[in-house]
Design a protein around this motif. Structure first.
Motif, PDB file in Angstrom:
ATOM      1  N   ASN A 189      16.998  19.117  14.097  1.00 13.62           N
ATOM      2  CA  ASN A 189      18.458  19.077  14.217  1.00 13.62           C
ATOM      3  C   ASN A 189      19.149  19.427  12.896  1.00 13.62           C
ATOM      4  O   ASN A 189      20.250  19.994  12.887  1.00 13.62           O
ATOM      5  CB  ASN A 189      18.911  17.702  14.701  1.00 13.62           C
ATOM      6  N   ARG A 237      21.192  24.899  16.395  1.00 13.08           N
ATOM      7  CA  ARG A 237      21.565  24.653  17.782  1.00 13.08           C
ATOM      8  C   ARG A 237      22.953  24.026  17.857  1.00 13.08           C
ATOM      9  O   ARG A 237      23.353  23.278  16.966  1.00 13.08           O
ATOM     10  CB  ARG A 237      20.521  23.755  18.460  1.00 13.08           C
ATOM     11  N   SER A 238      23.661  24.312  18.944  1.00 17.13           N
ATOM     12  CA  SER A 238      25.040  23.820  19.077  1.00 17.13           C
ATOM     13  C   SER A 238      25.095  22.331  19.372  1.00 17.13           C
ATOM     14  O   SER A 238      26.102  21.686  19.093  1.00 17.13           O
ATOM     15  CB  SER A 238      25.762  24.593  20.191  1.00 17.13           C
ATOM     16  N   SER A 239      24.037  21.772  19.956  1.00 17.93           N
ATOM     17  CA  SER A 239      23.983  20.331  20.231  1.00 17.93           C
ATOM     18  C   SER A 239      22.641  19.786  19.782  1.00 17.93           C
ATOM     19  O   SER A 239      21.620  20.499  19.780  1.00 17.93           O
ATOM     20  CB  SER A 239      24.198  20.051  21.723  1.00 17.93           C
ATOM     21  N   LYS A 246      17.525  15.692  21.707  1.00 21.33           N
ATOM     22  CA  LYS A 246      17.216  14.276  21.881  1.00 21.33           C
ATOM     23  C   LYS A 246      15.707  14.084  21.976  1.00 21.33           C
ATOM     24  O   LYS A 246      14.990  14.988  22.408  1.00 21.33           O
ATOM     25  CB  LYS A 246      17.885  13.744  23.151  1.00 21.33           C
TER      26      LYS A 246
END
Length: 265
Positions: free
Chosen positions: A183, A188-190, A193
């Motif tokens: 992350n 990446r845009s989100s 998880k």
């Protein structure tokens, strides 16, 4: 004849909203290194045994696999001395770890190291669909050495080593650090998880670590027999036997086949 008039009642109806669980999507794959990508466990055992000197002469392959294979170096030496009922100072532990690393690197350079069959092809294929990470109990320079030697380092966005965590497997920290590092790349845009990740491991402790992190896990039976890895979500004999579709089916199960009609024609 008398008639009875029944009062018509109106039944109150309620609209129930169907609750559907949002499917979890696979967004990243995290690999252990030794015993999964690289055939390096024999060299780790040789280095561990040589570091222990005379105390390591009785350390068999079976004993090493059973007690120490899945541990990082610090935990492995600590456990060995605890089981031997001998004291081990922190400075001595660090000396052991550094000495073992040096011996291991010398063995890799003198004897060579290879990726398991079909590993480069599989890693290349999945890297075109998903971001990849390595999360291992080996030290940073050991991982860089063997991944470069095997020609697969460039496929992995991040590498998490024993030097990057406080607690090794079966604690989930190693895999959670890998997600955090993916992350942190900002690609990446989100955020990814943990439950959107798949782990590929070869040890019982590694499977426990992955599940504790909330991740699905495929076990490769290169170090332990299948029955000892049965708590994984899928067990395969090797990476060569693993298809990308099997990985994706753990997150997107194939639609059930229609039941044959029971009506008479």
């Amino acid at each position: 004849m008398t008639s009875t008039h029944l009062k018509k009642t109106t039944r109150k109806t309620y609209a129930y909203k169907r609750m559907e669980q949002t499917p979890v999507v696979l967004r990243a794959i995290i690999f252990d290194c030794d015993g999964v990508l690289i055939d390096s466990e024999p060299l780790h055992l040789a280095a561990f045994r040589k570091t222990l000197g005379a105390q390591g002469e009785g350390l068999t392959d079976e004993l090493y696999k059973e007690r120490y294979l899945a541990l990082d170096d610090r935990d492995a030496f600590t456990k060995f001395y605890q089981e031997s009922k001998q004291p081990l100072k922190k400075t001595e532990l660090e000396d052991f770890v550094n000495q073992k690393t040096k011996i291991y690197q010398e063995l890799v350079k003198s004897e060579g190291i290879l990726a398991y069959p079909a590993v480069p092809e599989f890693v290349m294929a999945v890297s075109q669909r998903y971001p990849l990470a390595v999360a291992s109990g080996s030290r940073r320079h050991e991982l860089d050495l063997v991944l470069e030697a095997a020609g697969i380092r460039s496929y992995f966005e991040v590498v998490v080593s024993a030097d990057d965590v406080q607690r090794g497997k079966p604690d989930p920290e190693t895999f959670l650090k890998a997600v955090e590092a993916l992350n942190a790349t900002g690609k990446r845009s989100s955020a990814i998880k943990p439950e959107e990740c798949l782990v590929i491991e070869d040890s019982r402790e590694g499977i426990r670590s992955a599940h504790a992190a909330g991740m699905k896990c495929i076990a490769v039976a290169s170090s332990y027999p299948n029955f000892e890895l049965s708590h994984a979500d899928l067990v395969v004999p090797s990476i060569a036997a693993l298809r990308v579709s099997q990985v994706e089916d753990l997150f997107h199960p194939p639609a059930p086949k229609p039941m044959p009609s029971t009506q008479n024609n």
